[in-house]
Design a protein around this motif. Structure first.
Motif, mmCIF file in Angstrom:
data_model
loop_
_atom_site.group_PDB
_atom_site.id
_atom_site.type_symbol
_atom_site.label_atom_id
_atom_site.label_comp_id
_atom_site.label_asym_id
_atom_site.label_seq_id
_atom_site.Cartn_x
_atom_site.Cartn_y
_atom_site.Cartn_z
ATOM 1 N N ILE A 1 37.912 68.881 85.423
ATOM 2 C CA ILE A 1 37.530 69.295 86.783
ATOM 3 C C ILE A 1 37.982 70.724 87.054
ATOM 4 C CG2 ILE A 1 37.833 68.792 89.242
ATOM 5 C CD1 ILE A 1 38.059 65.873 88.557
ATOM 6 N N ILE A 2 39.096 71.146 86.449
ATOM 7 C CA ILE A 2 39.552 72.519 86.642
ATOM 8 C C ILE A 2 38.535 73.515 86.078
ATOM 9 C CG2 ILE A 2 41.321 74.216 86.023
ATOM 10 C CD1 ILE A 2 43.375 71.990 86.047
ATOM 11 N N VAL A 3 37.947 73.208 84.920
ATOM 12 C CA VAL A 3 36.993 74.118 84.267
ATOM 13 C C VAL A 3 35.845 74.507 85.197
ATOM 14 C CG1 VAL A 3 35.271 74.292 82.429
ATOM 15 C CG2 VAL A 3 37.584 73.518 81.884
ATOM 16 N N PRO A 4 35.076 73.547 85.750
ATOM 17 C CA PRO A 4 33.990 73.965 86.649
ATOM 18 C C PRO A 4 34.492 74.456 88.012
ATOM 19 C CG PRO A 4 34.074 71.571 86.533
ATOM 20 C CD PRO A 4 35.045 72.091 85.511
ATOM 21 N N SER A 5 35.665 73.975 88.452
ATOM 22 C CA SER A 5 36.153 74.374 89.779
ATOM 23 C C SER A 5 36.528 75.847 89.821
ATOM 24 C CB SER A 5 37.355 73.506 90.185
ATOM 25 O OG SER A 5 38.495 73.807 89.406
ATOM 26 N N ILE A 6 36.997 76.416 88.711
ATOM 27 C CA ILE A 6 37.358 77.831 88.686
ATOM 28 C C ILE A 6 36.139 78.698 89.003
ATOM 29 C CG2 ILE A 6 38.064 79.739 87.185
ATOM 30 C CD1 ILE A 6 40.029 77.858 85.847
ATOM 31 N N VAL A 7 35.014 78.407 88.342
ATOM 32 C CA VAL A 7 33.794 79.176 88.586
ATOM 33 C C VAL A 7 33.311 78.979 90.023
ATOM 34 C CG1 VAL A 7 31.365 79.439 87.975
ATOM 35 C CG2 VAL A 7 33.072 79.156 86.186
ATOM 36 N N ALA A 8 33.317 77.735 90.487
ATOM 37 C CA ALA A 8 32.840 77.445 91.839
ATOM 38 C C ALA A 8 33.691 78.132 92.896
ATOM 39 C CB ALA A 8 32.827 75.938 92.066
ATOM 40 N N VAL A 31 25.170 75.180 83.123
ATOM 41 C CA VAL A 31 25.572 75.907 81.921
ATOM 42 C C VAL A 31 27.075 75.742 81.694
ATOM 43 C CG1 VAL A 31 25.827 78.189 80.881
ATOM 44 C CG2 VAL A 31 23.696 77.584 82.038
ATOM 45 N N GLY A 32 27.856 75.812 82.785
ATOM 46 C CA GLY A 32 29.296 75.608 82.668
ATOM 47 C C GLY A 32 29.645 74.220 82.148
ATOM 48 N N SER A 33 28.931 73.207 82.651
ATOM 49 C CA SER A 33 29.155 71.837 82.179
ATOM 50 C C SER A 33 28.808 71.705 80.704
ATOM 51 C CB SER A 33 28.313 70.856 82.990
ATOM 52 O OG SER A 33 28.737 70.814 84.327
ATOM 53 N N LEU A 34 27.668 72.303 80.322
ATOM 54 C CA LEU A 34 27.228 72.236 78.928
ATOM 55 C C LEU A 34 28.234 72.923 78.019
ATOM 56 C CD1 LEU A 34 25.005 71.547 76.850
ATOM 57 C CD2 LEU A 34 23.979 73.774 77.369
ATOM 58 N N ARG A 35 28.723 74.071 78.460
ATOM 59 C CA ARG A 35 29.703 74.800 77.659
ATOM 60 C C ARG A 35 30.997 73.999 77.518
ATOM 61 N NH1 ARG A 35 33.514 79.867 79.217
ATOM 62 N NH2 ARG A 35 33.971 80.601 77.131
ATOM 63 N N GLY A 36 31.481 73.441 78.622
ATOM 64 C CA GLY A 36 32.714 72.670 78.566
ATOM 65 C C GLY A 36 32.591 71.466 77.649
ATOM 66 N N THR A 37 31.449 70.764 77.742
ATOM 67 C CA THR A 37 31.229 69.598 76.887
ATOM 68 C C THR A 37 31.161 69.997 75.425
ATOM 69 O OG1 THR A 37 30.009 68.497 78.663
ATOM 70 C CG2 THR A 37 29.719 67.627 76.437
ATOM 71 N N ILE A 69 18.626 93.416 78.067
ATOM 72 C CA ILE A 69 19.848 92.620 78.018
ATOM 73 C C ILE A 69 20.520 92.627 79.374
ATOM 74 C CG2 ILE A 69 22.076 92.318 76.909
ATOM 75 C CD1 ILE A 69 20.988 93.750 74.512
ATOM 76 N N PRO A 70 20.792 91.435 79.950
ATOM 77 C CA PRO A 70 21.512 91.381 81.226
ATOM 78 C C PRO A 70 22.958 91.822 81.038
ATOM 79 C CG PRO A 70 20.359 89.324 80.730
ATOM 80 C CD PRO A 70 20.359 90.145 79.486
ATOM 81 N N ASP A 71 23.621 92.036 82.157
ATOM 82 C CA ASP A 71 25.026 92.443 82.111
ATOM 83 C C ASP A 71 25.886 91.339 81.522
ATOM 84 O OD1 ASP A 71 27.442 93.684 82.516
ATOM 85 O OD2 ASP A 71 27.623 93.006 84.596
ATOM 86 N N PRO A 72 26.476 91.543 80.357
ATOM 87 C CA PRO A 72 27.248 90.484 79.686
ATOM 88 C C PRO A 72 28.681 90.424 80.164
ATOM 89 C CG PRO A 72 27.146 92.409 78.297
ATOM 90 C CD PRO A 72 26.443 92.771 79.578
ATOM 91 N N SER A 73 28.893 90.121 81.440
ATOM 92 C CA SER A 73 30.258 90.047 81.961
ATOM 93 C C SER A 73 30.978 88.874 81.358
ATOM 94 C CB SER A 73 30.231 89.906 83.490
ATOM 95 O OG SER A 73 29.561 91.005 84.065
ATOM 96 N N PRO A 74 32.270 88.995 81.071
ATOM 97 C CA PRO A 74 33.021 87.849 80.565
ATOM 98 C C PRO A 74 33.044 86.753 81.598
ATOM 99 C CG PRO A 74 34.310 89.892 80.438
ATOM 100 C CD PRO A 74 33.090 90.181 81.239
ATOM 101 N N THR A 75 33.261 85.567 81.140
ATOM 102 C CA THR A 75 33.307 84.431 82.055
ATOM 103 C C THR A 75 34.399 83.480 81.657
ATOM 104 O OG1 THR A 75 32.044 82.665 83.057
ATOM 105 C CG2 THR A 75 31.515 83.172 80.809
ATOM 106 N N GLU A 76 34.663 82.532 82.499
ATOM 107 C CA GLU A 76 35.808 81.631 82.280
ATOM 108 C C GLU A 76 35.561 80.606 81.207
ATOM 109 O OE1 GLU A 76 34.401 77.873 83.331
ATOM 110 O OE2 GLU A 76 36.500 78.170 83.271
ATOM 111 N N ASP A 77 36.678 80.007 80.723
ATOM 112 C CA ASP A 77 36.585 78.996 79.669
ATOM 113 C C ASP A 77 36.421 77.633 80.263
ATOM 114 O OD1 ASP A 77 36.860 78.393 76.819
ATOM 115 O OD2 ASP A 77 38.615 77.276 77.429
#
Length: 539
Positions: free
Chosen positions: A118-125, A411-417, A531-539
């Motif tokens: 739950i922490i993984v998707p909550s950080i982005v949200a 996408v975040g859910s897919l990445r986490g899984t 190419i869109p802006d490839p900003s880093p994102t959370e784990d």
């Protein structure tokens, strides 16, 4: 908007402290586990493959629950659910600190994984709810760097504590971070949730059961038997080991999850995850590449501590030093690779990344020996880290830029899984593969050795071969009729077999890495100005 208006609407960075430290909390816990491997084996008297179940259990829990966790957060409200699971994570650290048996430690990591789901998707949200515009981009970048920074720090601090004090104090640090995160969580702003959101329980059960069965199956291939059931198996199915049966059932349930989700989407109902994030072959290729590269990283993170702490009998600090070239290289490469996105398309970077990991693993399989501090070994780890760091950042960027903004949560859910399932399966497979190879190698070497008579071999259970230190092996042999010369010969045979197993295992991983070049060759071939802006994102 004028510059003055822009400044006036800026939000305090205080909420980011909580989110940044939440990422540090998860990453420190994950990095602490391989360092703790030797201490857990010593404290509880269990084989390394059992101790590694703590790592597997964490990844399993996150992978099985992250999709459901994302929907639960939307329903309950992100701030409230965030505070609840941070307290849960603190409880997991307490379980690790007081654990009297390895079962408690495994349970502690199961709790930590459930909280992280739950922490993984909550950080982005929560970043989306607390920051806008340039501040949001800065916040996402900070979260992206937290994982790598905390991983390197955890190896240094964990190695030092593990050597001087023990493995349990590392989880006092995890507990302390959780307390600070909870305190700063009161600076977060978020909505109260949407009670009208319905969680697809059927899909949750299907994907959860699939991931649990797949992970249990892979993790117990060695203990329960790859085909026929061993005495360690909890039960047998017509003589078959439950491990491969679990894997097959897990794959079937996974397919059932996709069929159910497609039907639900066709009926116009909200799915657990929107499958449009996997619509094109390029997006599917990114998922396959992500799974393989994370699994390879898990294998390396399991194998190196195993050999240094268990086989060589060296300290956790030695492990942290041995892993430092790899971890630092991953961090630096993951940070700098975005500079190449506007010059080279994802396909080129992806193929090049897997070529590097393949070459590095082949190189290591030839140059590695019982001393990890040799220049050729360090060079191999650095090259592997360059490929690894580039790939982990790249494949997620492809998923984000290929999907509509409205599907960012999916996408975040897919990445986490994907990442956590790959980490769990990679660790499980590494243990099963290495122990199986060691068993075959030791069995052959013993039979061919003129110094080990058959009557002595009969007193040793070769069906229970595992990675042990030379001192432990000598202690076991001292209880047999072996002479000192025969004990020395047996230790020499085991040393040679272990090193041969490591080399062959690395070569097999190189083969898997080479196969991954195929999905990488199907990644997008953007033009530089597309190419869109490839900003880093959370784990």
């Amino acid at each position: 908007m004028t510059h003055a208006e822009s400044v006036a609407t800026k939000t305090s960075w205080m909420p980011l402290i909580s989110l940044f430290l939440a990422q540090v909390l998860m990453s420190f816990n994950v990095a602490a586990l391989p360092i703790s491997l030797g201490g857990i084996v010593s404290d509880f008297g269990v084989p390394p493959t059992v101790a590694s179940t703590t790592i597997v259990m964490y990844g399993l829990a996150v992978a099985a629950l992250v999709m459901t966790g994302a929907k639960l957060g939307q329903r309950v409200g992100w701030v409230l659910i965030f505070r609840i699971v941070v307290v849960l994570f603190a409880g997991s650290a307490v379980l690790m600190i007081v654990s009297p048996t390895v079962g408690w430690a495994i349970a502690g990591q199961a709790v930590a994984g459930a909280a992280a789901a739950i922490i993984v998707p909550s950080i982005v949200a929560l970043i989306a709810e607390n920051y806008r515009g340039p501040q949001q981009a800065t916040a996402i970048g900070a979260i992206g760097s937290a994982r790598a920074i905390s991983g390197v720090t955890a190896f240094l601090i964990g190695g030092t504590l593990g050597t001087l004090v023990g493995w349990r104090p590392m989880f006092f640090i995890v507990l302390g971070i959780a307390v600070v995160v909870f305190a700063f969580s009161f600076t977060l702003r978020g909505d109260r949730g949407d009670a009208s959101i319905r969680i697809d329980l059927v899909a949750s059960l299907l994907i959860g059961a699939a991931i649990v069965l797949l992970t249990l199956g892979f993790n117990n291939l060695n203990a329960w038997g790859a085909v026929a059931a061993t005495e360690s198996a909890p039960f047998s199915i017509l003589g078959l080991s439950p491990a491969p049966v679990f894997i097959v059932i897990g794959l079937v349930l996974g397919q059932a999850f996709f069929l159910w989700t497609r039907k639900r989407m066709a009926d116009g109902r909200v799915p657990l995850i929107d499958l449009r994030v996997l619509e094109s072959s390029k997006e599917r290729a990114a998922v396959y590449a992500m799974f393989i590269v994370v699994a390879l990283e898990a294998c390396v993170n399991f194998t190196i501590p195993l050999y240094i702490q268990i086989v060589q009998g060296r300290t956790p600090f030695d492990t942290s030093l041995a892993m430092m070239p790899f971890n630092l290289t991953v961090f630096i490469t993951a940070t700098l690779v975005v500079r190449f996105y506007k010059r080279y398309p994802p396909r080129v970077i992806g193929v090049f990344g897997f070529v590097l990991t393949t070459v590095a693993l082949v190189w290591l399989s030839f140059v590695v020996n019982n001393n990890w501090e040799t220049v050729p070994t360090i060079l191999g780890l650095i090259v592997f880290g360059i490929g690894q760091g580039a790939l982990v950042t790249l494949v997620f960027n492809v998923l984000v830029t290929s999907a509509p903004a409205a599907l960012a949560g999916d996408v975040g859910s897919l990445r986490g899984t994907t990442q956590n399932l790959a980490s769990a399966v990679g660790t499980a497979l590494a243990g099963a593969l290495l122990v199986s190879l060691l068993g075959v190698s030791v069995g052959r070497a013993v039979m061919e050795s003129p110094d080990l008579p058959a009557e002595l071999v009969a007193q040793v259970d070769l069906d229970a071969v595992n990675f042990v230190s030379n001192d432990d092996l000598r202690a076991v042999l001292a209880e047999t009729d072996a002479t000192q010369e025969q004990i020395d010969a047996a230790v020499a045979v085991n040393e040679e077999a272990r090193l041969g197993t490591l080399k062959l295992g690395l070569l097999i991983l190189a083969g898997i890495s080479a196969v991954a070049i195929l999905p990488a060759s199907r990644l997008p071939r953007y033009k530089p100005d597309e190419i869109p802006d490839p900003s880093p994102t959370e784990d």
